[in-house]
Design a protein around this motif. Structure first.
Motif, mmCIF file in Angstrom:
data_model
loop_
_atom_site.group_PDB
_atom_site.id
_atom_site.type_symbol
_atom_site.label_atom_id
_atom_site.label_comp_id
_atom_site.label_asym_id
_atom_site.label_seq_id
_atom_site.Cartn_x
_atom_site.Cartn_y
_atom_site.Cartn_z
ATOM 1 N N CYS A 172 55.325 36.184 -4.593
ATOM 2 C CA CYS A 172 54.801 35.301 -5.779
ATOM 3 C C CYS A 172 54.220 36.033 -6.698
ATOM 4 N N PHE A 182 55.876 34.501 -9.794
ATOM 5 C CA PHE A 182 56.292 32.847 -9.499
ATOM 6 C C PHE A 182 54.932 32.256 -8.887
ATOM 7 N N GLN A 215 55.584 29.682 -6.804
ATOM 8 C CA GLN A 215 56.079 29.337 -5.409
ATOM 9 C C GLN A 215 57.438 29.650 -5.232
ATOM 10 N N ILE A 216 57.686 30.633 -3.892
ATOM 11 C CA ILE A 216 58.849 30.859 -3.662
ATOM 12 C C ILE A 216 59.258 30.235 -2.250
ATOM 13 N N ASN A 238 61.708 27.018 -5.559
ATOM 14 C CA ASN A 238 61.227 28.034 -6.180
ATOM 15 C C ASN A 238 60.719 27.588 -7.581
ATOM 16 N N ALA A 290 57.898 28.383 -10.986
ATOM 17 C CA ALA A 290 57.044 29.634 -11.921
ATOM 18 C C ALA A 290 56.603 28.668 -13.241
#
Length: 445
Positions: free
Chosen positions: A87, A92, A94-95, A395, A397
């Motif tokens: 991340c 990001f 959260q991945i 996912n 961002a």
């Protein structure tokens, strides 16, 4: 499972008929100093590996036989700590964890509230009013702005006209109105200022949803195949520029290549495609001369071309961010999994509020790929439901420099093991545009 024995320096691989599943997170022990060795293991929390090997302290336990073998690396998405590191590296928020193989797209859709699929005519026409008003305001701003404020006026107007695309997008997915003829009329009219033929785009876009992140079949952007890159030495520099510095407007090339060639459509689609092409040609034949007659060539550039380029900036950027990241794979048709592609392979991205309003929440994109029947005005409610039921797999961002830098400087050539390889790695002698981007683009998220 490949590993390295402490103080021995050779690589070994577990070989046991009693082990039915991969041995993740176990500690091994050597009872012989060299050659073929017997290892003893006991359960241990998964250790972090950045170099495809493990260091193994010696302990007692149960023995299994091992032989020398090349090392392999565990999937970094399996570890929360490694996902957090990715991340920060990619930009990001959260991945998501890998989605289990037994989850189907229907399982996910069944958890959504039925209300998110409901068409509301008032909300639909409200989106039309927002786009029409904001676009008219943008044209007024262009007409009144001094030269040094024109870029701001173009940015507003290009974003506003992107809202027309989103309205046509809903029409193409049959989520704008219960009257399907009305949908086709509104969709065609909404696309005209963009010079987009509605029916060709609809047919192409339906295939994108049916084959999302499928390596050869997806009709949206996907990685360049290394074999094709190697086969086209004359065009390699152009490909590098197209997937690097000019990628934020490369939807212009995609628009031109995909939507005007009748050979790209099935025989039963050709009739509707021709109607759409005729509408676009008529708009250009009437609208462009009228703009030039009233405002001149400079007026055509100011009032149409620059907002159109602004639209393509958003079209390119949105498309890139929706499905492009180093950890998001493209799969062959044999390996492809619909639930993983639509939930795990799509990115939710938050943009500044004014962009979200003018573009009708098109970047709340994961629920749209879970089911394209959800109208744009219900996407936020659907996303909230997905967060509650499937949140750890998403996912997410916020639009930032590092996110864009990751896409523009890494996500280039397809590789089966790594998903992406940068042009710098395979063709460093001609990859100066990518090196330049790495140097000038900020790193902050």
């Amino acid at each position: 499972m490949a590993c390295r024995l402490a103080d021995s320096g050779f690589t070994v691989k577990v070989m046991s008929s009693n082990l039915r599943a991969p041995i993740h997170g176990h500690r091994f022990v050597s009872t012989f100093p060299t050659g073929t060795s017997y290892l003893m293991w006991e359960t241990l929390p998964l250790c972090k590996s950045n170099h495809q090997r493990y260091t193994i302290p010696l302990r007692r336990g149960k023995t299994v036989k091992s032989v020398a073998s090349p090392a392999t690396e565990p999937n970094p998405l399996d570890s929360a700590e490694q996902r957090k590191e990715l991340c920060e590296s990619y930009g990001f928020r959260q991945i998501g964890e890998p989605l289990p193989d037994d989850i189907t797209l229907k399982n996910i859709i069944d958890t959504l509230p039925k209300t998110v699929f409901e068409i509301d005519n008032t909300k639909a026409w409200k989106s039309v009013l927002i786009s029409a008003t904001s676009y008219a305001l943008g044209l007024f701003m262009i007409s009144k702005s001094p030269w040094y404020l024109l870029p701001l006026s173009w940015a507003w107007t290009g974003t506003a006209v992107t809202g027309f695309f989103v309205i046509g997008h809903d029409c193409a997915h049959k989520s704008f109105s219960k009257n399907k003829l009305l949908e086709d009329i509104v969709g065609t009219l909404a696309f005209l200022p963009l010079i987009y033929p509605y029916e060709p785009w609809r047919f192409k876009h339906d295939r994108h949803h049916a084959k999302t992140n499928m390596l050869d079949e997806d009709t949206a952007w996907h990685p360049v195949m290394k074999t094709k890159f190697d086969e086209s030495p004359i065009f390699q520099k152009a490909i590098i520029y197209g997937y690097g510095p000019i990628r934020p407007i490369m939807s212009i090339s995609h628009w031109l290549i995909w939507h005007f060639d009748l050979n790209k459509f099935r025989p039963n689609e050709i009739g509707r495609v021709k109607v759409s092409l005729a509408c676009v040609i008529a708009f250009m034949a009437i609208g462009w001369p009228l703009i030039i007659y009233k405002t001149g060539i400079v007026g055509w550039i100011k009032f149409w071309l620059m907002p159109w380029l602004g639209y393509h900036f958003w079209m390119s950027t949105f498309t890139m961010v929706h499905h492009t990241a180093p950890h998001i794979p493209f799969k062959s048709s044999e390996e492809w999994n619909a639930a993983k592609a639509q939930l795990n392979g799509t990115v939710h991205c938050d943009y500044p509020k004014w962009i979200e309003i003018l573009c009708h929440d098109i970047n709340v994109h994961i629920p749209h790929h879970v089911s394209s029947r959800i109208p744009s005005y219900n996407l936020r409610a659907a996303h909230k439901s997905l967060q509650e039921n499937w949140g750890k797999y998403l996912n997410e961002a916020s639009w930032n420099w590092r996110l864009m830098k990751t896409i523009l400087t890494i996500c280039h050539l397809y590789n089966e093991e790594r998903n992406y390889i940068s042009f710098e790695e395979v063709a460093p002698e001609i990859s100066q545009p990518i090196t330049f981007l790495k140097q000038v683009m900020p790193d902050y998220a």
